[in-house]
Design an enzyme around this catalytic site. Structure first.
Site, mmCIF file in Angstrom:
data_model
loop_
_atom_site.group_PDB
_atom_site.id
_atom_site.type_symbol
_atom_site.label_atom_id
_atom_site.label_comp_id
_atom_site.label_asym_id
_atom_site.label_seq_id
_atom_site.Cartn_x
_atom_site.Cartn_y
_atom_site.Cartn_z
ATOM 1 N N ASP A 174 65.574 -61.991 -2.936
ATOM 2 C CA ASP A 174 66.174 -60.662 -3.063
ATOM 3 C C ASP A 174 66.843 -60.217 -1.756
ATOM 4 O O ASP A 174 66.453 -60.633 -0.674
ATOM 5 C CB ASP A 174 65.064 -59.674 -3.443
ATOM 6 C CG ASP A 174 65.576 -58.396 -4.071
ATOM 7 O OD1 ASP A 174 66.798 -58.174 -4.081
ATOM 8 O OD2 ASP A 174 64.728 -57.618 -4.548
ATOM 9 N N ARG A 212 58.590 -49.343 -9.790
ATOM 10 C CA ARG A 212 59.310 -50.051 -8.719
ATOM 11 C C ARG A 212 60.728 -49.512 -8.555
ATOM 12 O O ARG A 212 61.630 -50.246 -8.180
ATOM 13 C CB ARG A 212 59.340 -51.563 -8.993
ATOM 14 C CG ARG A 212 57.979 -52.240 -8.957
ATOM 15 C CD ARG A 212 58.072 -53.678 -9.393
ATOM 16 N NE ARG A 212 59.015 -54.432 -8.598
ATOM 17 C CZ ARG A 212 58.672 -55.280 -7.624
ATOM 18 N NH1 ARG A 212 57.409 -55.463 -7.351
ATOM 19 N NH2 ARG A 212 59.592 -55.943 -6.951
ATOM 20 N N LYS A 220 66.204 -68.223 -9.803
ATOM 21 C CA LYS A 220 64.872 -67.643 -9.949
ATOM 22 C C LYS A 220 65.074 -66.328 -10.703
ATOM 23 O O LYS A 220 65.502 -65.328 -10.135
ATOM 24 C CB LYS A 220 64.224 -67.393 -8.590
ATOM 25 C CG LYS A 220 62.805 -66.829 -8.681
ATOM 26 C CD LYS A 220 62.217 -66.602 -7.286
ATOM 27 C CE LYS A 220 60.837 -65.977 -7.347
ATOM 28 N NZ LYS A 220 59.806 -66.885 -7.847
ATOM 29 N N ASP A 247 63.875 -63.165 -12.324
ATOM 30 C CA ASP A 247 62.723 -62.280 -12.201
ATOM 31 C C ASP A 247 62.814 -61.148 -13.223
ATOM 32 O O ASP A 247 63.882 -60.855 -13.776
ATOM 33 C CB ASP A 247 62.660 -61.710 -10.786
ATOM 34 C CG ASP A 247 61.233 -61.422 -10.327
ATOM 35 O OD1 ASP A 247 60.335 -61.352 -11.189
ATOM 36 O OD2 ASP A 247 61.027 -61.269 -9.109
ATOM 37 N N MET A 248 61.685 -60.483 -13.474
ATOM 38 C CA MET A 248 61.621 -59.350 -14.408
ATOM 39 C C MET A 248 60.413 -58.524 -13.985
ATOM 40 O O MET A 248 59.297 -58.813 -14.357
ATOM 41 C CB MET A 248 61.468 -59.861 -15.843
ATOM 42 C CG MET A 248 61.918 -58.935 -16.933
ATOM 43 S SD MET A 248 60.752 -57.629 -17.325
ATOM 44 C CE MET A 248 61.459 -56.995 -18.829
ATOM 45 N N ASN A 249 60.658 -57.469 -13.190
ATOM 46 C CA ASN A 249 59.593 -56.852 -12.419
ATOM 47 C C ASN A 249 58.973 -55.585 -12.991
ATOM 48 O O ASN A 249 58.258 -54.894 -12.272
ATOM 49 C CB ASN A 249 60.089 -56.559 -10.999
ATOM 50 C CG ASN A 249 59.899 -57.755 -10.080
ATOM 51 O OD1 ASN A 249 58.818 -58.316 -9.999
ATOM 52 N ND2 ASN A 249 60.958 -58.165 -9.418
ATOM 53 N N CYS A 265 60.166 -65.886 -13.799
ATOM 54 C CA CYS A 265 59.266 -65.074 -12.989
ATOM 55 C C CYS A 265 59.268 -63.672 -13.568
ATOM 56 O O CYS A 265 60.296 -63.192 -14.046
ATOM 57 C CB CYS A 265 59.743 -65.057 -11.533
ATOM 58 S SG CYS A 265 58.791 -63.979 -10.438
ATOM 59 N N ASP A 299 52.244 -63.948 -7.999
ATOM 60 C CA ASP A 299 52.668 -63.519 -6.664
ATOM 61 C C ASP A 299 51.567 -63.739 -5.634
ATOM 62 O O ASP A 299 51.815 -63.664 -4.432
ATOM 63 C CB ASP A 299 53.032 -62.030 -6.678
ATOM 64 C CG ASP A 299 54.423 -61.772 -7.248
ATOM 65 O OD1 ASP A 299 55.196 -62.744 -7.394
ATOM 66 O OD2 ASP A 299 54.738 -60.608 -7.545
#
Length: 696
Positions: free
Chosen positions: A337, A413, A446, A448-450, A494, A516
């Site tokens: 990121d 977030r 990569k 991601d899905m946060n 992720c 993580d």
């Protein structure tokens, strides 16, 4: 012989795998009912199990309950429904009428209609070795509301008792294995979060309470779905247990009608008589052979920049990390990121997927070319499904996020979730991802899905509930399209760690980010639960800095490496600041991993001793003539006796050479007695043992 046969005189289908058999039939009312699931039986023997449905002798206890292949709501069926529909006139009950079947190349389709309403139900069965894949397809000529549509109901034999194995967890503590007696009534595992979740995973294994790692009958069911899901075990006082699995959640209604079919995800089932270890090895073989897109590949050793830089990303800093990573033997460099938009923290820029020219004045190409010039592949972090409210994208398209009128838009977030069920959102995502990969020569994403869903509405859409399914399907379609357009592209799934790990996403990605939490001690337990179903070939595991950023625990570098080497090895620390002794050890262990990598990523896993607070934990991988054993001791105690470590999966008639010591061992002795593991003194001691079968 493996395959599918139809016993016409008995209206019975027999599906025979490599070592197991599954059988079902039509009862007198045309309902598909379960007949047998277990060790392989010839079709002639299955016939002996066929009997008429037993009549009710009172009004409260159905002697046939729990035997429906897809338990439908209707009539006097009170079992947990896998299928609930509501027709336009309010009728809810379903009545089956058999139409026909088709058998092609290990794929059985049974077609039914409702006896009155124009609803069609197709039950699909597909053999993959000893794994049976099942799913359901619903079509209708008029609008029908589908309140629940599970993929399958799995009926287990009547045991004296039932025990459930499954995993639970949370962020940074995913896939923790639980084994407990199955409660009576309904037990529901699931996710209402729009993703697979950190808290549960869509699989369960069932045994009679006596199975061990090496012995006993084990039944497993796993759902191939990456959105909200539900898996229900139902145990009746009459003694039967079933497992029903499917997508969706309470309150979500699917609408089926002309041009709008509903196809459920695959629910896969497996039987083995060889205990939990054999069950895991069978699942791993299935994933490698029938799920992963490139199962024969060796996953590269990667370096990821996140823990070294956080959001403080610069071209010079990434270049320095890449040079150091290449010197350690890394094969794939991944920039995390902070490379795009106004992304200098988690508060802004997410959704603005253009290169930050302050940080990369000439774009990404100089860094990509430098990484390729160092002999490594180039990877990059993306989070396509998310947006910061402080972004140009959100200011231009506030309607693109999940939301309800007159309700707050809850942030987690500092993010909101984009509605990928919208065709314009999916098209936008494909456009920038396609350009990012194509124009820069990106080898690896990569993804991601946060954060989970919230306020999951779609104002203005006539069927807003469909976003719960269509969002996930749109993610699948985008991954499929990117891979088709860029055949060399490889992808990691992720979701804030291990929040999206399942058979559905593994069909479209090459590896998954397990957690993580990279603390080696915690990872032993996380990896133990992960490996119950999923293979090491897809398990991304990193070596990071001391103290660990999640747990603040300090663990020796060798122990950290040995834990991560049991999967797909990665590095994630500030390697530019590592002392020379650590760098030298890292080079040595990366080279060792490359030597044993084929065995770890493609070999059969044997869990020799589970993670424990005291004593030695050990896992073993076997591929052809090679064996690799990882042994770990958390804490050393004065005068604690050392038990020999018994191995598994070896040839008792062969001898095995330890190339490190030059000693040879009898396979029979290693299996029956074991050998003494030479661990260093002190806490957090570990060892990697290589054994090569030699000709006698």
């Amino acid at each position: 012989m493996a395959g599918i046969s139809f016993l016409d005189d008995h209206r019975t289908w027999v599906l025979t795998g490599e070592t197991s058999t599954y059988a079902l039939r039509l009862d007198e009312e045309d309902c598909p009912v379960h007949l047998y699931w277990g060790p392989a039986l010839p079709a002639t023997s299955v016939v002996e199990l066929i009997g008429k449905s037993l009549p009710w002798w009172d009004g409260f206890n159905d002697p046939n309950e729990g035997l429906a292949e897809l338990a439908a709501d209707g009539g006097t069926s009170y079992w947990t429904p896998a299928l609930q529909v509501r027709f336009a006139d309010g009728t809810r009950a379903l009545e089956w009428r058999y139409e026909d079947d088709a058998i092609t190349a290990g794929h059985l389709i049974l077609r039914f209609t409702d006896r009155h309403y124009p609803l069609r139900i197709a039950l699909h069965y597909r053999l993959r070795g000893d794994v049976l894949e099942r799913w359901t397809e619903l079509t209708a000529d008029t609008d029908v509301e589908v309140i629940r549509a599970d993929s399958a109901t799995w009926a287990l034999p009547v045991f004296e008792d039932y025990r459930l194995s499954h995993v639970t967890g949370r962020w940074a503590a995913e896939t923790l294995l639980r084994r407990e007696v199955a409660p009576h009534g309904e037990t529901v595992f699931g996710s209402r979060r729009g993703i697979t979740s950190h808290h549960a995973n869509p699989w369960v294994m069932v045994d009679d309470g006596t199975a061990t790692e090496r012995h006993g009958e084990v039944y497993g069911v796993a759902l191939a779905w990456s959105g909200s899901w539900r898996l229900t075990t139902t145990r009746a006082s009459t003694g039967r247990l079933t497992v029903s699995s499917g997508f969706g959640q309470n309150g979500v209604v699917h609408r089926v009608g002309p041009g709008r079919p509903l196809i459920t995800p695959v629910s896969a089932g497996l039987y083995t008589g060889g205990g939990f270890g054999a069950a895991s090895r069978a699942w791993h073989a299935y994933v490698r052979a029938h799920v992963l897109p490139h199962p024969g590949e060796l996953r590269p050793v990667l370096y990821n920049s996140w823990e070294a830089t956080g959001f403080d990303v610069t071209e010079a800093g990434q270049h320095a990390l890449a040079e150091r990573a290449a010197a350690l033997g890394v094969e794939l460099f991944v920039m995390d990121d902070g490379w795009f938009g106004a992304r200098t923290g988690d508060h802004a820029g997410l959704g603005d997927w253009h290169v930050n020219r302050t940080r990369f004045p000439d774009g990404l190409k100089p860094l990509v070319e430098a990484v390729h010039g160092l002999g490594m592949q180039f990877g990059i972090w993306v989070e396509p499904e998310m947006v910061n409210p402080d972004s140009d994208l959100y200011r231009a398209h506030p309607d693109w996020v999940l939301h309800h009128p007159h309700r707050r838009r809850s942030e987690l977030r500092r993010q909101l979730v984009l509605n990928f069920a919208r065709p314009d959102v999916a098209a936008w995502a494909h456009d920038w991802l396609d350009r990012l990969v194509g124009e820069h020569g990106v080898d690896f994403l990569k993804w991601d899905m946060n954060r989970p869903f919230s306020e999951a509405g779609w104002p203005g859409e006539a069927d807003p509930d469909r976003l719960w399914v269509e969002h996930t399907r749109a993610v699948y379609a985008l991954l499929d399209r990117l891979r088709a357009d860029h055949p060399g592209l490889r992808i990691e799934s992720c979701a804030g760690g291990g929040g999206r790990i399942d058979l559905g996403v593994l069909a479209r990605t090459d590896q998954v980010w397990t957690s993580d939490n990279t603390d080696a001690l915690d990872r032993l337990r996380i990896q133990h639960g992960y490996g119950q179903l999923y293979p090491a070939r897809a398990m991304s595991a990193w070596v990071t800095d001391n103290p660990n950023f999640v747990t603040a625990r300090s663990v020796p570098l060798r122990f950290r490496f040995h834990v991560a080497m049991a999967g797909v090895l990665g590095l994630g620390g500030d390697i530019v600041s590592w002392p020379e002794d650590d760098l030298e050890l890292a080079r040595e262990l990366v080279a060792l991993y490359k030597d044993i990598r084929p065995v770890v990523q493609h070999g059969a896993l044997y869990r020799l001793r589970p993670p424990v607070d005291d004593g030695v934990t050990a896992v073993q991988y076997v591929l052809a003539h090679r064996t690799v054993v990882f042994a770990y001791r958390q804490a050393a105690h004065f005068n604690a006796p050392a038990r020999p470590l018994r191995l598994d999966g070896l040839d008792p008639a062969a001898r095995y050479l330890d190339p490190a010591s030059g000693r040879t061992h009898s396979g029979a002795v290693l299996l029956a007695h074991g050998f003494a593991v030479d661990l260093p003194a002190g806490d957090f001691a570990s060892a990697v043992i290589r054994l090569d079968r030699i000709k006698i």
